[in-house]
Design a protein around this motif. Sequence first.
Motif, short mmCIF file in Angstrom:
data_model
loop_
_atom_site.label_atom_id
_atom_site.label_comp_id
_atom_site.label_asym_id
_atom_site.label_seq_id
_atom_site.Cartn_x
_atom_site.Cartn_y
_atom_site.Cartn_z
N UNK A 30 0.82 -1.21 0.00
CA UNK A 30 0.00 0.00 0.00
C UNK A 30 0.86 1.26 0.00
N UNK A 31 2.01 1.22 0.67
CA UNK A 31 2.91 2.37 0.66
C UNK A 31 3.37 2.67 -0.77
N UNK A 32 3.63 1.63 -1.54
CA UNK A 32 4.04 1.83 -2.93
C UNK A 32 2.91 2.43 -3.75
N UNK A 33 1.70 1.93 -3.57
CA UNK A 33 0.56 2.46 -4.31
C UNK A 33 0.28 3.91 -3.94
N UNK A 34 0.47 4.24 -2.66
CA UNK A 34 0.17 5.60 -2.19
C UNK A 34 1.11 6.64 -2.79
N UNK A 35 2.25 6.21 -3.29
CA UNK A 35 3.17 7.15 -3.93
C UNK A 35 2.61 7.68 -5.23
N UNK A 36 1.69 6.91 -5.87
CA UNK A 36 1.18 7.29 -7.17
C UNK A 36 2.17 6.91 -8.26
N UNK A 37 1.67 6.80 -9.49
CA UNK A 37 2.51 6.45 -10.64
C UNK A 37 3.29 5.16 -10.40
N UNK A 38 2.74 4.28 -9.57
CA UNK A 38 3.35 2.98 -9.30
C UNK A 38 2.46 1.90 -9.90
N UNK A 39 3.04 0.99 -10.67
CA UNK A 39 2.25 -0.08 -11.26
C UNK A 39 1.92 -1.13 -10.20
N UNK A 40 0.91 -1.92 -10.50
CA UNK A 40 0.54 -3.00 -9.60
C UNK A 40 1.69 -3.98 -9.44
N UNK A 41 2.41 -4.25 -10.51
CA UNK A 41 3.56 -5.16 -10.45
C UNK A 41 4.65 -4.62 -9.54
N UNK A 42 4.92 -3.33 -9.63
CA UNK A 42 5.94 -2.72 -8.78
C UNK A 42 5.53 -2.77 -7.31
N UNK A 43 4.27 -2.49 -7.03
CA UNK A 43 3.79 -2.52 -5.64
C UNK A 43 3.86 -3.94 -5.08
N UNK A 44 3.51 -4.91 -5.91
CA UNK A 44 3.55 -6.30 -5.48
C UNK A 44 4.99 -6.72 -5.16
N UNK A 45 5.93 -6.36 -6.01
CA UNK A 45 7.33 -6.70 -5.78
C UNK A 45 7.87 -6.02 -4.53
N UNK A 46 7.45 -4.77 -4.31
CA UNK A 46 7.89 -4.07 -3.10
C UNK A 46 7.39 -4.79 -1.86
N UNK A 47 6.15 -5.25 -1.91
CA UNK A 47 5.58 -5.98 -0.77
C UNK A 47 6.34 -7.26 -0.47
N UNK A 48 6.65 -8.04 -1.49
CA UNK A 48 7.36 -9.31 -1.25
C UNK A 48 8.79 -9.07 -0.77
N UNK A 49 9.44 -8.06 -1.31
CA UNK A 49 10.82 -7.77 -0.90
C UNK A 49 10.90 -7.37 0.58
N UNK A 50 10.02 -6.48 1.01
CA UNK A 50 10.05 -6.00 2.40
C UNK A 50 9.65 -7.12 3.36
N UNK A 51 8.65 -7.90 2.98
CA UNK A 51 8.22 -9.01 3.85
C UNK A 51 9.34 -10.03 4.01
N UNK A 52 10.07 -10.32 2.94
CA UNK A 52 11.17 -11.29 3.01
C UNK A 52 12.26 -10.80 3.95
N UNK A 53 12.58 -9.51 3.90
CA UNK A 53 13.60 -8.99 4.81
C UNK A 53 13.12 -9.09 6.26
N UNK A 54 11.85 -8.78 6.50
CA UNK A 54 11.33 -8.78 7.87
C UNK A 54 11.40 -10.16 8.50
N UNK A 55 11.04 -11.19 7.75
CA UNK A 55 10.97 -12.53 8.35
C UNK A 55 12.34 -13.20 8.45
N UNK A 56 13.38 -12.57 7.89
CA UNK A 56 14.72 -13.18 7.91
C UNK A 56 15.70 -12.41 8.77
N UNK A 57 15.22 -11.44 9.56
CA UNK A 57 16.10 -10.66 10.43
C UNK A 57 15.59 -10.67 11.86
N UNK A 58 16.50 -10.63 12.81
CA UNK A 58 16.14 -10.57 14.24
C UNK A 58 17.17 -9.74 14.98
N UNK A 59 16.80 -8.62 15.61
CA UNK A 59 15.46 -8.01 15.53
C UNK A 59 15.13 -7.62 14.08
#
Length: 303
Positions: A268-297
Amino acid sequence: MTVPALLVLGNVNVDLVLGEVDGWPAVGTEVMVDRSEMRPGGSAGNTALALSGMKVPHRMIASVGDDPNGAWLSGRFDQASTEWIVEPCETTLTVGIVHKGGDRVFFTTPGHLLRASLENLIERLPEASGENAFALISGGFLMPGIEAGTIELLSALAARGWRTAIDPGWPPAGWTEGNKQRMFEWISAADISLINAEEAKGLSGQDDLEAAVGQLVERVGPSHTLVVKDGSQGAHAYAAGAHVHAASPAVDVIDTVGAGDTFNAAFLAALAKGRTTLAEALAHGTDIAARAISTFPRRYCGS
């Protein structure tokens, strides 16, 4: 004060995460685990934490109890970005047990989520700041007052100029016919739905994900954006007759608690920027989620 382009509404609670376990222990036994973490959680809470971690302006409106856990919980969020509704009761606690491989199971107490008031929430809703302003309702199935009034809440948000997204989570009573009907009513009233693969199968009544998604896409229609999060397989989006897929980066998983909520934040953060494609927003979501689940803290990247 300028209202940010992202509004988060829904469940915030205390998470106690323990793990890892290999299989489910027998009743009456005791198991030692290597790691524990007490942290703020809940679907809306995880989304707000991810937005803060990415330094994305947002506002969250949520409730807590008036006990020590509530004071601890509210203190873990960016106070400038959060508006709290304090309920006269204990704060909801969720215990998450992480299994080897990253899967997990949750045990949740009722607490303040049972008292969350639709009226209190609606009266605090701000006007949207522009056409790319998104409001997310998370965890609705855990809050009876919000669940019963989700259509009214979606209508109130739309009237204030917000584009709406929902991620109600897994219903504690399962995918009964009543819960399926309720979910489809919410989808019809929202612009975007964000569900995971198991929820897609439960909602559709199909065991095969491809068949489940095909049925859901036909049901929701082309004007709605359906997003299906599929863990290590990435995420899919369906809108206007098109299908977009983003692969998830290969990472060593520590725990997946809140992965989908983190995806929601980044998408949603990617979409809120405007001029962002659905594909770009989807990739941003998967990239950030992958980093979150693989780091501690947990760490987040992007903006």
